[in-house]
Write a protein that holds these residues in place. Structure first.
Motif, PDB file in Angstrom:
ATOM      1  N   ASP A  36      45.225  -0.024 103.067  1.00 34.28           N
ATOM      2  CA  ASP A  36      44.723   1.116 102.285  1.00 34.28           C
ATOM      3  C   ASP A  36      45.562   2.330 102.684  1.00 34.28           C
ATOM      4  O   ASP A  36      45.999   2.418 103.841  1.00 34.28           O
ATOM      5  CB  ASP A  36      43.243   1.370 102.626  1.00 34.28           C
ATOM      6  N   ASN A  43      39.233   3.866 105.547  1.00 37.72           N
ATOM      7  CA  ASN A  43      38.504   3.038 104.578  1.00 37.72           C
ATOM      8  C   ASN A  43      38.599   1.565 104.951  1.00 37.72           C
ATOM      9  O   ASN A  43      37.629   0.819 104.823  1.00 37.72           O
ATOM     10  CB  ASN A  43      39.048   3.255 103.158  1.00 37.72           C
ATOM     11  N   SER A  65      43.187  -2.697  88.761  1.00 37.52           N
ATOM     12  CA  SER A  65      43.712  -1.509  88.070  1.00 37.52           C
ATOM     13  C   SER A  65      44.664  -1.976  86.966  1.00 37.52           C
ATOM     14  O   SER A  65      45.890  -1.817  87.052  1.00 37.52           O
ATOM     15  CB  SER A  65      44.421  -0.593  89.067  1.00 37.52           C
TER      16      SER A  65
HETATM   17  N1  LIG Z   1      39.324  -3.609  85.514  1.00 37.62           N
HETATM   18  C1  LIG Z   1      38.222  -2.881  85.414  1.00 37.62           C
HETATM   19  O1  LIG Z   1      37.413  -3.031  84.480  1.00 37.62           O
HETATM   20  C2  LIG Z   1      37.927  -1.854  86.452  1.00 37.62           C
HETATM   21  C3  LIG Z   1      36.614  -1.360  86.576  1.00 37.62           C
HETATM   22  C4  LIG Z   1      36.375  -0.431  87.567  1.00 37.62           C
HETATM   23  C5  LIG Z   1      37.399   0.031  88.381  1.00 37.62           C
HETATM   24  N2  LIG Z   1      38.652  -0.434  88.221  1.00 37.62           N
HETATM   25  C6  LIG Z   1      39.769   0.052  89.050  1.00 37.62           C
HETATM   26  O2  LIG Z   1      39.756  -0.588  90.305  1.00 37.62           O
HETATM   27  C7  LIG Z   1      40.331   0.276  91.295  1.00 37.62           C
HETATM   28  C8  LIG Z   1      39.412   0.382  92.501  1.00 37.62           C
HETATM   29  O3  LIG Z   1      38.157   0.934  92.111  1.00 37.62           O
HETATM   30  P1  LIG Z   1      37.098   1.409  93.216  1.00 37.62           P
HETATM   31  O4  LIG Z   1      35.829   1.722  92.504  1.00 37.62           O
HETATM   32  O5  LIG Z   1      37.068   0.450  94.337  1.00 37.62           O
HETATM   33  O6  LIG Z   1      37.781   2.769  93.709  1.00 37.62           O
HETATM   34  P2  LIG Z   1      37.612   3.506  95.132  1.00 37.62           P
HETATM   35  O7  LIG Z   1      38.139   4.877  94.920  1.00 37.62           O
HETATM   36  O8  LIG Z   1      36.228   3.337  95.629  1.00 37.62           O
HETATM   37  O9  LIG Z   1      38.592   2.706  96.113  1.00 37.62           O
HETATM   38  C9  LIG Z   1      39.988   2.714  95.997  1.00 37.62           C
HETATM   39  C10 LIG Z   1      40.570   2.513  97.385  1.00 37.62           C
HETATM   40  O10 LIG Z   1      41.973   2.288  97.249  1.00 37.62           O
HETATM   41  C11 LIG Z   1      42.690   3.174  98.121  1.00 37.62           C
HETATM   42  N3  LIG Z   1      43.956   3.464  97.462  1.00 37.62           N
HETATM   43  C12 LIG Z   1      44.194   4.294  96.427  1.00 37.62           C
HETATM   44  N4  LIG Z   1      45.484   4.238  96.053  1.00 37.62           N
HETATM   45  C13 LIG Z   1      46.077   3.332  96.863  1.00 37.62           C
HETATM   46  C14 LIG Z   1      47.398   2.804  96.958  1.00 37.62           C
HETATM   47  N5  LIG Z   1      48.364   3.205  96.129  1.00 37.62           N
HETATM   48  N6  LIG Z   1      47.644   1.871  97.903  1.00 37.62           N
HETATM   49  C15 LIG Z   1      46.674   1.451  98.745  1.00 37.62           C
HETATM   50  N7  LIG Z   1      45.414   1.917  98.716  1.00 37.62           N
HETATM   51  C16 LIG Z   1      45.106   2.838  97.771  1.00 37.62           C
HETATM   52  C17 LIG Z   1      41.786   4.369  98.322  1.00 37.62           C
HETATM   53  O11 LIG Z   1      42.077   5.028  99.548  1.00 37.62           O
HETATM   54  C18 LIG Z   1      40.404   3.710  98.312  1.00 37.62           C
HETATM   55  O12 LIG Z   1      40.025   3.263  99.593  1.00 37.62           O
HETATM   56  C19 LIG Z   1      40.581   1.622  90.590  1.00 37.62           C
HETATM   57  O13 LIG Z   1      41.922   1.721  90.149  1.00 37.62           O
HETATM   58  C20 LIG Z   1      39.672   1.538  89.388  1.00 37.62           C
HETATM   59  O14 LIG Z   1      40.133   2.337  88.322  1.00 37.62           O
HETATM   60  C21 LIG Z   1      38.933  -1.379  87.285  1.00 37.62           C
END
Ligand SMILES: NC(=O)c1ccc[n+]([C@@H]2O[C@H](COP(=O)([O-])OP(=O)(O)OC[C@H]3O[C@@H](n4cnc5c(N)ncnc54)[C@H](O)[C@@H]3O)[C@@H](O)[C@H]2O)c1
Length: 263
Positions: free
Chosen positions: A32, A37, A94
């Motif tokens: 991360d 985290n 993502s």
């Molecule tokens: N496919 C879908 O339908 C769907 C639905 C919901 C969320 N998502 C996506 O899933 C991803 C995660 O969602 P979440 O709710 O767990 O978000 P979150 O913000 O709770 O967690 C994301 C984590 O990733 C880390 N992070 C961010 N950018 C990073 C990078 N470039 N490299 C490494 N770590 C990184 C952050 O520090 C955080 O700990 C997001 O991109 C969100 O948009 C997709």
């Protein structure tokens, strides 16, 4: 299956907790951009003891890489030289990162890539009618909290607190929506990748009275009509629907299931 998770927030943590109870997944690596985290995730596990790895070594040493970070991480993963090997698997949350890097995605030939249905329902039907679609719209309705700080909101100085009733915030094409709402619009990117339909119309509505994230897909063509509605409770992260987590868990279950249900 030796597994690594990139992105240890809300979804990463829930997937880790699922794998922690299973014998068929060995969660070995975490990465991360915020190590706290990853440390917090590790503290919640009972049976696994993953170590914090570098981005590159996680991909190199994992049979299954789970991306639950952001679209920039997806771009880096697709470019990693160790990804595209036989017996490697990648689960992408993502999915807007796949849409924005479609040429890298197309070059990936050996690795199995899994895209959970995420926060929408009916992708099985959408895949089946691909090539026969004449119109496809996605209308997403969220509480304003769910779209706070999105680049489109900031750029257009939209004061979400002033919205008292349902209001259309955005109408346009997928490309603009991905840039304007990168954390909300993965469903649209997944819809595109499943339908292969180039002219998806996106509408985003803010509704201060709603507690659910609603995604309504209307798909028409020479097969009939599909109207697919998911009315989702948010997860711990209000931008992420709980169904998105459940659908990723289902993908993990399917990897090892012998009976595959649905198209
Ligand atoms: N496919 C879908 O339908 C769907 C639905 C919901 C969320 N998502 C996506 O899933 C991803 C995660 O969602 P979440 O709710 O767990 O978000 P979150 O913000 O709770 O967690 C994301 C984590 O990733 C880390 N992070 C961010 N950018 C990073 C990078 N470039 N490299 C490494 N770590 C990184 C952050 O520090 C955080 O700990 C997001 O991109 C969100 O948009 C997709």
């Amino acid at each position: 299956m030796i597994t690594g998770i990139i992105g240890c927030g809300n979804i990463g943590t829930e997937l880790a907790l699922f794998m922690d109870k299973r014998k068929d997944f060995e969660l070995k690596y975490l990465f991360d951009i915020d190590k706290d985290n990853s440390d917090n995730l590790t503290k919640k596990l009972k049976n696994s003891n993953p170590k914090f790895a570098s981005f590159d070594s996680l991909i190199k040493n994992s049979e299954l890489t789970i991306e639950s970070a952001d679209k920039e991480a997806v771009k880096k993963i697709l470019k990693n030289k160790d990804l595209d090997k036989k017996n490697k698997k990648l689960l992408v949350m993502s999915t807007s990162g796949l849409f924005e890097n479609i040429s890298s995605l197309k070059k990936t030939k050996n690795c199995d890539i899994y895209l959970p249905s995420g926060a929408i329902a009916g992708l099985d039907a959408i895949k089946s009618v691909s090539g026969k679609i004449s119109s496809l719209t996605l209308t997403t309705t969220k509480n304003p909290k769910g779209i706070a700080n999105a680049p489109f909101i900031l750029k257009n100085n939209i004061n979400l607190k002033k919205i008292k009733n349902k209001k259309i915030i955005f109408q346009g094409k997928l490309k603009e929506a991905v840039v304007g709402f990168p954390k909300n619009i993965n469903v649209a990117a997944t819809l595109f990748l499943a339908s292969k339909f180039n002219n998806i119309k996106i509408k985003i509505i803010a509704d201060p009275k709603t507690k659910t994230n609603i995604h309504e897909i209307v798909c028409k063509g020479n097969f009939g009509n599909l109207t697919l509605i998911a009315e989702n409770l948010p997860s711990k992260n209000p931008k992420t629907s709980y169904l998105a987590i459940l659908s990723a868990i289902q993908v993990l279950k399917n990897i090892n299931n012998k009976v595959k249900i649905g198209s």
